[in-house]
Design an enzyme around this catalytic site. Sequence first.
Site, mmCIF file in Angstrom:
data_model
loop_
_atom_site.group_PDB
_atom_site.id
_atom_site.type_symbol
_atom_site.label_atom_id
_atom_site.label_comp_id
_atom_site.label_asym_id
_atom_site.label_seq_id
_atom_site.Cartn_x
_atom_site.Cartn_y
_atom_site.Cartn_z
ATOM 1 N N HIS A 236 33.194 39.896 47.838
ATOM 2 C CA HIS A 236 33.735 39.772 46.483
ATOM 3 C C HIS A 236 32.742 40.405 45.524
ATOM 4 C CE1 HIS A 236 35.185 37.997 42.763
ATOM 5 N NE2 HIS A 236 36.231 37.514 43.391
ATOM 6 N N ARG A 256 37.538 39.175 34.653
ATOM 7 C CA ARG A 256 37.953 40.549 34.368
ATOM 8 C C ARG A 256 39.422 40.596 33.969
ATOM 9 N NH1 ARG A 256 36.741 42.713 39.787
ATOM 10 N NH2 ARG A 256 36.140 40.574 40.318
#
Lengths: 605, 245
Positions: A236, A256
């Site tokens: 990740h 994000r």
Amino acid sequence: MASYETYDYDVLVIGAGGAGLRAAIEASVGNLSVGLICKSLLGKAHTVMAEGGVAAALANVDERDSWRVHFADTMRGGQYLSNARMAELHAKESPDRVRELEGWGALFDRTQEGSILQRNFGGHQYPRLAHVGDRTGLEMIRALQDHGIHQGIDVHMEHTVVSLLKTGDRVSGAFGYEREKGRFKIFSAKAIVLATGGVGKAYKVTSNSWEYTGDGHSLAYHAGAELIDMEFVQFHPTGMVWPSSVRGILVTEGVRGEGGILKNSEGKRFMFDDIPELYVNQTADNPEEGWRYTQGERDTRRPPELLTRDHVARCIVREVQEGRGSPHGGVFLDIAWIKEKIPNAPEHIRRKLPSMYHQFKELADIDITEEPMEVGPTTHYIMGGIRVDADSQMTAVPGLFAAGECAAGLHGANRLGGNSLSDLLVFGKRAGEYAAQFAMENETVPIEAAAIDAVAAQTLKPFENAQDGDNPYNIQAQLQEKMQKLVGIARSQESLTQALEEIQNLREKAANVHAIGNREYNAGWHTALDLDCLLTVSEAITLAALERRASIGAHSRDDYPEKEEPGAGKYNTIVQKAPDGTMALRRYPVPGLQADLQAIIDEIG
Amino acid sequence: MAKATFRIWRGDANAAQFVDYETEVAEGMVVLDAIHRIQADQANDMAVRWNCKAGKCGSCSAEVNGNPKLMCMARLNDLPLDEPVTVEPMRAFPLIKDLVTDVSWNFKVKEKMKPFAPRPPDAEDGTWRMEQEDIDHIQEFRKCIECFLCQDVCHVLREHDLHEEFIGPRFFVYAASLEMHPIDTENRLEELKDSDGIGYCNITKCCTKVCPEHITITDNAIIPLKERVVDEFYDPIKKLFRVFS
């Protein structure tokens, strides 16, 4: 045979995260007897840590979404190595699986119209992730748990299975221990569902807890099932990097999704520098368009921060290696900047990302509404796992099923965020349903006594090993160091060959580790027993990574940067135990798509 | 690297005592890091329950210098390290071993409570319509990670041992999340009054103070439930008023 406490079930589910709970609930529908084994306490499994959301084409926020787009997104994200039938079933069924949770008490965030709200996430064309702030996993596991405890399921908390038992070709039960007193237990079952999660503890920097030692992968492998795509381990892109004691803890992609941007030490948004061919048409080419996308504006394209995880992780590694990293070896993730765009930004951030706000405030003294976070890649998920039939989730071993992270096929070379929570609901249900059907159609097979005594002796061996045998924690730490360094984001023939040697050395040492103390709640003994699983999955990952001489999805070879080997075509790797006990590997060509599914890909891309 | 001493409760239900361990500490460490380091280097068989190490699963509850906390969120730089840091198991539950207690009572309590019972779906696709503002307060309750620290500090359980007559703050929060759920149809007030023992709570707010999720347990969950119970069972004047109005 010594006498052991024995349980007899129609269906036994091993693992009590989302997939295991969903399977157990489904299996109990027809009044069958169902046992559920949790490695920890009920409701503490890894699902609880999932943050961003569950992917389902509900089309509540953008009516253009449909199962067809979700299917196409999943296939593209997986670099077309996914099992297309699984991707189809997943995209078609996840909306119903999410809606059903609401009937069990889950409370997702709402749209203006009072429906389930959905957010943007990497690789998903439309806002698709149903969520609850950034604690979606907790909401899901609690809804499943609170519903599940009223279905007559027999729950065994803090139990670990160390071996599956077979009679002839069929799986007939499982052998395990309970943590509290260290007593052995035998679980006889007509059908068994593995739902044990992943393998993150094979690596040093990981978002995974102590439980994630590849138990299901290893149990299935030793029982004769196949493991596929093991080279595809998801790093990740955004884990915490500082303070070092919290390195690896997840920072949700939701940051994000809400407008957070990645910057290097020069203050540059480096994600604009490298946009993969497959995604050029779907990616914004300027910051303003990217921002408007995160705010749900239609007909805008996603910012490059929301490209797939494999790509974002590699870009971060590149920035760090080329000397543009943050002080502690990561890059900067900035959500505070949105105060330039919206009023009351701090309040908005705290509302949308409450657990991220607390995590950084309490563990790193950082106020994410004021300053950027430092982030870097962390081992998060394994796309590879137990090979199953797409519809029934049955493995190559009759009566043995698998679902969730420990099973494989849906995600191909890379998993999209949000597709894990939907995976475990869709295929957890299917595994439970088909395991129940298998149990109804087949009789119990008796467990062989000799097999049990042999496993029991092996399980007690760490106590009997010489006192100068290694400390199990040391062997685990050494394995994590080696896997991180040699089988991490960047791999090569040389690093992988060396890793295989190291794994062999550690296997020999692991056979002699010494456990001190007695059998009661003895963490050292448990760590010693988990080593075999960790070594098995580490070897499988390394072998598969050696075999794939290309860089595709989450698998990157420094010595083979191209996406495909010339002339090799698309294939999956399969690892299986050979008759002589060694680990055998073969390739399996990816079958051509059914015409209707191919048409979707051709149309949507 | 600096060193610190951790005074850890070791033993089982038959015999246990504090044992001192010295270990190295570094910037940013939490108590659970120190426990893990001691476990790996000096006390392999030490029992400690943990999972996520990020304050999300509620497994590593303990008493640090006498304060109920999640060990994974207890920063060492908030503690005086010139004296030993004491780490003990939760005291309101029976000890299994070292830092691990038997919390199974909590799971049994929840199983006995009336489950969620939704009204028929509002839409044809089997879904319901709910306004965000109507679920905000329930989402607060659903933040609970079941660490049971609120149960640990509640004097009704800890000092008076009324586990048979009182379900404790965690399950009042759970009851509130169901009772105030916009689509739930069940009524749990009689149980709250009788078998759940809500009357025993005298609102000292000890539970609220220790909640790592900052849920305002007393004000938002327990007091409104108490009011509902009172309205339902103990307010004859109000009842009369209703009859004549």
